[in-house]
Design a protein around this motif. Structure first.
Motif, PDB file in Angstrom:
ATOM      1  N   ASP A 160       0.846  -1.193   0.000  1.00  0.00           N
ATOM      2  CA  ASP A 160       0.000   0.000   0.000  1.00  0.00           C
ATOM      3  C   ASP A 160       0.885   1.247   0.000  1.00  0.00           C
ATOM      4  N   THR A 161       0.247   2.404  -0.100  1.00  0.00           N
ATOM      5  CA  THR A 161       0.979   3.670  -0.185  1.00  0.00           C
ATOM      6  C   THR A 161       1.767   3.947   1.082  1.00  0.00           C
ATOM      7  N   LYS A 162       1.211   3.588   2.227  1.00  0.00           N
ATOM      8  CA  LYS A 162       1.919   3.811   3.490  1.00  0.00           C
ATOM      9  C   LYS A 162       3.249   3.046   3.502  1.00  0.00           C
ATOM     10  N   SER A 163       3.237   1.816   2.999  1.00  0.00           N
ATOM     11  CA  SER A 163       4.474   1.029   2.932  1.00  0.00           C
ATOM     12  C   SER A 163       5.471   1.669   1.983  1.00  0.00           C
ATOM     13  N   MET A 164       4.967   2.221   0.880  1.00  0.00           N
ATOM     14  CA  MET A 164       5.850   2.922  -0.067  1.00  0.00           C
ATOM     15  C   MET A 164       6.557   4.097   0.598  1.00  0.00           C
ATOM     16  N   ILE A 165       5.801   4.839   1.398  1.00  0.00           N
ATOM     17  CA  ILE A 165       6.376   6.000   2.076  1.00  0.00           C
ATOM     18  C   ILE A 165       7.443   5.560   3.061  1.00  0.00           C
ATOM     19  N   GLU A 166       7.208   4.464   3.767  1.00  0.00           N
ATOM     20  CA  GLU A 166       8.202   3.951   4.713  1.00  0.00           C
ATOM     21  C   GLU A 166       9.469   3.518   3.982  1.00  0.00           C
ATOM     22  N   ILE A 167       9.278   2.780   2.881  1.00  0.00           N
ATOM     23  CA  ILE A 167      10.433   2.314   2.101  1.00  0.00           C
ATOM     24  C   ILE A 167      11.205   3.497   1.536  1.00  0.00           C
ATOM     25  N   THR A 168      10.491   4.508   1.058  1.00  0.00           N
ATOM     26  CA  THR A 168      11.142   5.681   0.473  1.00  0.00           C
ATOM     27  C   THR A 168      11.967   6.438   1.498  1.00  0.00           C
ATOM     28  N   SER A 169      11.417   6.617   2.691  1.00  0.00           N
ATOM     29  CA  SER A 169      12.147   7.325   3.744  1.00  0.00           C
ATOM     30  C   SER A 169      13.457   6.621   4.074  1.00  0.00           C
ATOM     31  N   VAL A 236       6.377  15.441  -4.821  1.00  0.00           N
ATOM     32  CA  VAL A 236       6.205  14.283  -5.699  1.00  0.00           C
ATOM     33  C   VAL A 236       4.778  14.355  -6.245  1.00  0.00           C
ATOM     34  N   GLU A 237       4.641  14.571  -7.536  1.00  0.00           N
ATOM     35  CA  GLU A 237       3.331  14.718  -8.154  1.00  0.00           C
ATOM     36  C   GLU A 237       3.031  13.514  -9.033  1.00  0.00           C
ATOM     37  N   THR A 238       1.763  13.103  -9.053  1.00  0.00           N
ATOM     38  CA  THR A 238       1.339  11.973  -9.867  1.00  0.00           C
ATOM     39  C   THR A 238       0.206  12.391 -10.796  1.00  0.00           C
ATOM     40  N   ALA A 239       0.013  11.625 -11.866  1.00  0.00           N
ATOM     41  CA  ALA A 239      -1.062  11.914 -12.816  1.00  0.00           C
ATOM     42  C   ALA A 239      -2.428  11.707 -12.187  1.00  0.00           C
ATOM     43  N   SER A 240      -2.501  10.858 -11.164  1.00  0.00           N
ATOM     44  CA  SER A 240      -3.778  10.579 -10.506  1.00  0.00           C
ATOM     45  C   SER A 240      -4.176  11.652  -9.507  1.00  0.00           C
ATOM     46  N   ARG A 267      11.915  10.510  -6.770  1.00  0.00           N
ATOM     47  CA  ARG A 267      10.597  11.133  -6.945  1.00  0.00           C
ATOM     48  C   ARG A 267       9.805  10.454  -8.064  1.00  0.00           C
ATOM     49  N   HIS A 268      10.454  10.199  -9.193  1.00  0.00           N
ATOM     50  CA  HIS A 268       9.759   9.597 -10.326  1.00  0.00           C
ATOM     51  C   HIS A 268       9.374   8.143 -10.039  1.00  0.00           C
ATOM     52  N   ILE A 269      10.260   7.402  -9.379  1.00  0.00           N
ATOM     53  CA  ILE A 269       9.926   6.020  -9.035  1.00  0.00           C
ATOM     54  C   ILE A 269       8.735   5.992  -8.079  1.00  0.00           C
ATOM     55  N   LEU A 270       8.760   6.858  -7.067  1.00  0.00           N
ATOM     56  CA  LEU A 270       7.659   6.895  -6.098  1.00  0.00           C
ATOM     57  C   LEU A 270       6.356   7.301  -6.776  1.00  0.00           C
ATOM     58  N   ALA A 271       6.409   8.295  -7.667  1.00  0.00           N
ATOM     59  CA  ALA A 271       5.207   8.736  -8.372  1.00  0.00           C
ATOM     60  C   ALA A 271       4.605   7.605  -9.202  1.00  0.00           C
ATOM     61  N   GLU A 275       0.963   5.788  -8.590  1.00  0.00           N
ATOM     62  CA  GLU A 275      -0.020   5.707  -9.673  1.00  0.00           C
ATOM     63  C   GLU A 275      -0.456   4.264  -9.903  1.00  0.00           C
ATOM     64  N   ALA A 276       0.499   3.343  -9.829  1.00  0.00           N
ATOM     65  CA  ALA A 276       0.162   1.933 -10.015  1.00  0.00           C
ATOM     66  C   ALA A 276      -0.778   1.463  -8.909  1.00  0.00           C
ATOM     67  N   GLN A 277      -0.525   1.893  -7.670  1.00  0.00           N
ATOM     68  CA  GLN A 277      -1.395   1.528  -6.559  1.00  0.00           C
ATOM     69  C   GLN A 277      -2.788   2.113  -6.747  1.00  0.00           C
ATOM     70  N   GLN A 278      -2.847   3.385  -7.177  1.00  0.00           N
ATOM     71  CA  GLN A 278      -4.125   4.039  -7.391  1.00  0.00           C
ATOM     72  C   GLN A 278      -4.944   3.336  -8.459  1.00  0.00           C
ATOM     73  N   SER A 279      -4.268   2.879  -9.506  1.00  0.00           N
ATOM     74  CA  SER A 279      -4.969   2.197 -10.593  1.00  0.00           C
ATOM     75  C   SER A 279      -5.562   0.866 -10.132  1.00  0.00           C
ATOM     76  N   LYS A 280      -4.977   0.287  -9.079  1.00  0.00           N
ATOM     77  CA  LYS A 280      -5.493  -0.957  -8.528  1.00  0.00           C
ATOM     78  C   LYS A 280      -6.586  -0.704  -7.481  1.00  0.00           C
ATOM     79  N   GLY A 281      -6.837   0.567  -7.179  1.00  0.00           N
ATOM     80  CA  GLY A 281      -7.848   0.909  -6.209  1.00  0.00           C
ATOM     81  C   GLY A 281      -7.417   0.741  -4.782  1.00  0.00           C
ATOM     82  N   LYS A 282      -6.068   0.705  -4.541  1.00  0.00           N
ATOM     83  CA  LYS A 282      -5.547   0.562  -3.180  1.00  0.00           C
ATOM     84  C   LYS A 282      -5.218   1.934  -2.602  1.00  0.00           C
TER      85      LYS A 282
END
Length: 283
Positions: A160-169, A236-240, A267-271, A275-282
């Motif tokens: 999920d996005t929260k895990s992404m933020i933890e990994i990114t930090s 970090v900006e995303t298309a979604s 930034r680009h990898i995280l974005a 977006e991939a997570q958003q497209s899955k509805g997570k």
């Protein structure tokens, strides 16, 4: 620390000890240690030169004093190398030129020899320091590439996005060896926030993070009101439409010249991952 970083990207999402992340072993020993080593090495070179001079007559004996300069330049940096160059010229003058045991020189040829020794020492120390610096930069670049590859693999696998933020930090802290923060901002409010290292966010820093997202611009630490803060923020900006922000707390005298090169990749990898997570509805 290297083994910890390697484990980070081999065994699933990184679960790292922030303190272990930020314990940085300096690649160059302190200048005082380097200068002490230079004195010792020059002393050894002096003993060797005197011993050789007492036994046989060798031209260009002064070149013995170039060896400590090279070792100091490669092992300790420019300052200790220059120290070796100066000490070598003085030792050669004092112990090996007539009149001995004085800094006076009778033979003009010896004056040129001492001057040449000093110039050679300066040149060699500069070359050794530059070579060492380039090797260090190359090693750092290779390390960053490996970390970025691992980061991209892990952030894409995040649940999920929260895990992404933890990994990114944590990845940012590994990349730059400074405290790092990553957060998701929704509707002007911080939804998720993860910090790595010795850092506690203040209200002014949170405001600066939200401002970075709102304006889509880099926020320098000296711009906002907390004058003692070291945190810089990048949006970090995303298309979604999902917004995030990352921050790094650089020491003023140790800030990389162009951190944006690596930060933009993160930034680009995280974005893309968000977006991939958003497209899955997570979330």
């Amino acid at each position: 620390m290297a083994s910890v970083k390697s484990k980070m990207f081999r065994e699933g999402p990184p679960v790292l000890d922030p303190d272990a992340l930020l314990v940085s072993v300096p690649t160059v020993p302190p200048v005082a240690v380097g200068c002490f080593a230079s004195i010792v090495m020059t002393g050894i070179a002096t003993v060797v030169a005197i011993g050789v001079d007492n036994g046989i007559s060798i031209p260009n004996l002064s070149l013995v004093f170039v060896v400590p300069v090279v070792i100091a330049g490669v092992g300790f940096g420019l300052g200790p190398a220059l120290c070796s160059a100066v000490l070598g010229a003085l030792a050669y003058n004092f112990f090996l030129t007539e009149p001995r045991y004085t800094l006076m020189v009778d033979d003009p040829a010896n004056i040129w020899a001492i001057a040449l020794l000093f110039v050679i020492g300066i040149i060699v120390s500069g070359v050794a320091h530059t070579s060492r610096h380039r090797a260090s930069d190359a090693a750092k670049l290779r390390r960053q590439i490996l970390v970025l590859k691992g980061y991209g693999r892990e952030v894409v696998k995040a649940r999920d996005t929260k895990s992404m933020i933890e990994i990114t930090s944590k990845a940012l802290a590994v990349l730059f060896e400074v405290p790092a923060v990553a957060m998701v901002v929704t509707g002007g409010k911080v939804a998720f926030c993860e910090t790595t290292g010795d850092i506690a966010l203040k209200d002014a820093e949170l405001d600066a993070a939200r401002s970075s997202v709102a304006t889509g611009s880099h926020q320098l630490a000296e711009v906002y009101s907390e004058v003692d803060s070291r945190l810089e923020f990048w949006p970090v900006e995303t298309a979604s439409g999902q917004r995030a922000v990352i921050g790094l707390a650089f020491e003023p005298d140790r800030r990389p010249e162009t951190p944006e090169t690596v930060i933009d990749v993160v930034r680009h990898i995280l974005a893309l991952a968000i977006e991939a997570q958003q497209s899955k509805g997570k979330p």
